[in-house]
Write an enzyme that holds these catalytic residues in place. Structure first.
Site, PDB file in Angstrom:
ATOM      1  NE  ARG A  58      -2.352  -1.416   3.388  1.00 20.89           N
ATOM      2  CZ  ARG A  58      -2.225  -2.522   3.898  1.00 20.89           C
ATOM      3  NH1 ARG A  58      -2.241  -3.442   3.340  1.00 20.89           N
ATOM      4  NH2 ARG A  58      -1.611  -2.733   5.437  1.00 20.89           N
ATOM      5  CD  GLU A  95       3.174  -5.143  14.989  1.00 18.57           C
ATOM      6  OE1 GLU A  95       2.473  -4.089  15.006  1.00 18.57           O
ATOM      7  OE2 GLU A  95       3.445  -5.399  14.293  1.00 18.57           O
TER       8      GLU A  95
END
Length: 170
Positions: A58, A95
């Site tokens: 993106r 993460e």
């Protein structure tokens, strides 16, 4: 323009507990998309950007449009194995694991003014890795531009020392 109103939030995607910020609703609105590019460009235009870069996928949408608008070149930052020539890469922590980004070794030249662009700033791992990759080739990162910043995740802290501009904050 109320850019925030142009973003759709999809709950529990891609997994439970995540509130996904869907940019496709802004992209399909020609006025909103054009206004977003203009707003981002006008912020960084005074810096004399030579090159714009962004990580797949993106990030490409906004980085390439900004490169065109700023009369600059565009360099894609890719996942491993996607570029056909000699690359320089960097691994970074997510993460829940690790990822890697690569760029052609000749993508930037020393001293070149580079704007780093992505759609979203969350924890800052991908953007930090992109900045480090650009700087490892001797280019100067003059700023980081994002459409959306998830402020509560603190990603901006990982980019200290760099000008960060976000059009929308959640």
């Amino acid at each position: 323009m109320d850019f925030k109103a142009k973003i759709r939030t999809v709950e529990d995607f891609p997994k439970p507990g995540i509130s996904f910020k869907d940019i496709t609703t802004l992209l399909k609105d020609r006025e909103a998309f054009h206004a977003a590019i203009e707003a981002l460009a006008s912020y960084f235009e005074p810096l004399g950007v030579d090159m714009v870069t962004g990580p797949e996928a993106r990030g490409y949408i906004f980085a390439s449009a900004l490169a065109y608008r700023l009369n600059a070149g565009f360099v894609p930052v890719r996942k491993p194995g996607k570029l056909p020539w000699k690359t320089r890469g960097i691994s970074y922590q997510l993460e829940y694991g690790e990822d890697r980004l690569e760029v052609h070794e000749d993508a930037f030249v020393p001293g070149q003014k580079v704007l780093v662009v992505d759609d979203l700033l969350a924890t800052g791992g991908t953007l930090r890795a992109t900045v480090d990759l650009v700087e490892s080739l001797g280019a100067q990162v003059v700023g980081v531009a994002v459409l959306i910043e998830l402020s509560e995740l603190g990603g901006r802290k990982r980019l200290e020392g760099h000008e960060v501009f976000s059009l929308i904050q959640f």
